[in-house]
Design an enzyme around this catalytic site. Structure first.
Site, PDB file in Angstrom:
ATOM      1  N   ASP A   1      -1.974   2.042  -5.088  1.00 29.23           N
ATOM      2  CA  ASP A   1      -3.330   2.504  -4.282  1.00 29.23           C
ATOM      3  C   ASP A   1      -4.473   1.522  -4.587  1.00 29.23           C
ATOM      4  O   ASP A   1      -4.124   0.742  -5.574  1.00 29.23           O
ATOM      5  CB  ASP A   1      -3.555   4.038  -5.080  1.00 29.23           C
ATOM      6  CG  ASP A   1      -2.536   5.168  -4.627  1.00 29.23           C
ATOM      7  OD1 ASP A   1      -2.202   4.644  -3.384  1.00 29.23           O
ATOM      8  OD2 ASP A   1      -2.465   5.822  -5.388  1.00 29.23           O
TER       9      ASP A   1
ATOM     10  N   HIS B   1       1.023  -1.258   0.136  1.00 28.38           N
ATOM     11  CA  HIS B   1      -0.115   0.007   0.154  1.00 28.38           C
ATOM     12  C   HIS B   1       0.912   1.203  -0.135  1.00 28.38           C
ATOM     13  O   HIS B   1       0.452   2.333   0.029  1.00 28.38           O
ATOM     14  CB  HIS B   1      -0.906  -0.071   1.332  1.00 28.38           C
ATOM     15  CG  HIS B   1      -2.260   0.466   0.800  1.00 28.38           C
ATOM     16  ND1 HIS B   1      -2.703   1.375  -0.048  1.00 28.38           N
ATOM     17  CD2 HIS B   1      -3.625   0.294   1.479  1.00 28.38           C
ATOM     18  CE1 HIS B   1      -3.816   1.797  -0.173  1.00 28.38           C
ATOM     19  NE2 HIS B   1      -4.499   1.205   0.779  1.00 28.38           N
TER      20      HIS B   1
END
Length: 429
Positions: A405, A401
């Site tokens: 995204d 992450h």
């Protein structure tokens, strides 16, 4: 007699040390020239060490799991004749003659010598008559704290789950015949509680490839904030296409779903390249790869390995299938070259029919994404105004992450769907 020092040779460019993953000899063994002594591992390559001389093994460098520097002594071998190849071992060690010409073990050797407690012999009583099986015969039941039995009887009772304190005997100690009578009285059950005997605990030292896998997984989970996205795909048309191609494959390897999925991933990564990347989080640098070097998680007898299909974006389905077979075999037999086990930019993991309904794969650091393939299932699904049986499959995508995204991950999974559910588009140039 002469002593030969066998030093660990340079077994890879830039390698400073290697791990002992297996000894094939022990101190005192007589070995021949070119006989295998040990297996040493560097990174993900295991190298067999063979003795250049024949003789008697008198010293070994360490235990399984120890790291040995390149150039240090791995083994000392006592040979006949003059020392012709090795540097002499320091003979100033305190070795005192013992009986029959033996030599007292050095402190290092003494660590490897097990201490065995020897039971002092005791008078053996006259054999007692075997117990009869009639319930009315009187038996003496020893106290649990004073049960006498030979080690063999104790081991058998332990394996059968029998409490020796519950076993009756007509003699001074419990014998195999008493265990037989106990089993007969109890209807053949192995335990008064009716439970199966537990196997003994087993201690397994984590060494070699298994240790490296553990370290890599720990670092991946510690340093990477994972998130996982699962999407369901209709693979009915793809399975029909696969069956048709296999029926007319000629000398080509039989196709599984994996080559099609790698082809679909390669095409989708061209549209969403942020997932085809590596992240050096020490230097804070992301490298997006222009080529798809597909890591393929493969189970081997030594543990999980990740051979790499280079430039998967330029290969046909048939070529990918051939590479899967070649690399999987090389990994399982320990013949994979170093460059075939490094440099992947994204990884796919598949357990085939055992793939489960869904999964949360761990990223192969420094990559930023990994795709796990779950099993194909027949499901009743609405199609137009009807209900049909369709072949459905879940794919699980884990992403870093810090780099990927959720928007990118979701779009990548939808791009995959457009290729997987439309084989003509998937197989077009």
């Amino acid at each position: 007699m002469a002593r030969y020092e066998f030093k660990l040779p340079d077994i890879g460019e830039g390698i400073a040390e290697a791990e002992i993953v297996a000894w094939h000899v022990k101190v005192g063994d007589i070995i021949g020239e070119d006989q295998q002594i040990a297996d040493m591992m560097t990174d993900k390559a295991t190298v067999e060490m063979e003795s250049p001389v024949a003789g008697k093994v008198i010293e070994l460098a360490g235990e399984v799991g120890d790291q040995i520097p390149i150039g240090s002594v791995l083994a000392v071998i006592e040979t006949e004749g003059a020392d012709r190849a090795a540097e002499p071992v320091d003979d100033s060690k305190d070795e005192r003659p013992l009986a029959d010409g033996a030599v007292e073990a050095t402190p290092e050797q003494a660590k490897e010598i097990p201490v065995v407690a020897v039971e002092q012999p005791r008078p053996v009583p006259a054999p007692a008559p075997a117990p009869r099986v009639e319930p009315e015969v009187a038996h003496k039941e020893p106290s649990g704290a004073h049960v006498l039995a030979s080690p063999a009887v104790r081991a058998r009772a332990r394996d059968l789950g029998i409490d020796l304190a519950q076993v009756k005997t007509a003699g001074d100690r419990i014998r195999h015949s008493d265990l037989d009578a106990y089993l007969l009285y109890n209807g053949g059950t192995v335990s008064p509680r009716g439970t199966a005997a537990a196997r003994p605990d087993e201690t397994i030292k984590v060494v070699g490839l298994r240790r490296k896998i553990a370290e890599n997984m720990q670092e991946a989970k510690r340093r990477i904030p994972h998130f996982t996205l699962v999407e369901e795909y209709d693979v009915t048309a793809l399975e029909e296409t696969r069956a048709m191609m296999n029926a007319d494959r000629g000398s080509n390897p039989k196709l599984t779903l994996l080559p099609f999925l790698i082809t679909a991933m390669s095409k989708a990564l061209g549209e969403w390249p942020m997932l085809n990347a590596t992240y050096d989080d020490d230097a804070n640098v992301i490298t997006r790869s222009g080529a798809v070097h597909m890591g393929m998680a493969t189970q081997t007898p030594s543990g999980l390995m990740v051979p790499v299909i280079r430039n998967a974006q330029g290969l046909s389905v048939w070529q990918i299938a051939s590479e899967i077979l070649r690399l999987s075999d090389a990994a399982r037999t320990g013949k994979a070259a170093r460059d075939e086990l490094t440099g992947s930019t994204i990884t796919i993991s598949s357990l085939g029919p055992m793939g489960g309904v869904t999964s949360t794969p761990v990223i192969n650091r420094p990559e930023v994404a990994i795709l796990a393939v779950n099993k194909v299932e027949d499901k009743l699904v609405p199609v137009d105004a009807d209900i049909e049986v369709r072949k459905r499959m879940n794919l699980s995508l884990s992403c870093d992450h810090r780099v990927v995204d959720g928007w990118d991950a979701a779009n990548f999974m939808q791009a995959l769907k457009a290729y997987i559910e439309n084989p003509l588009r998937l197989l077009s140039a």
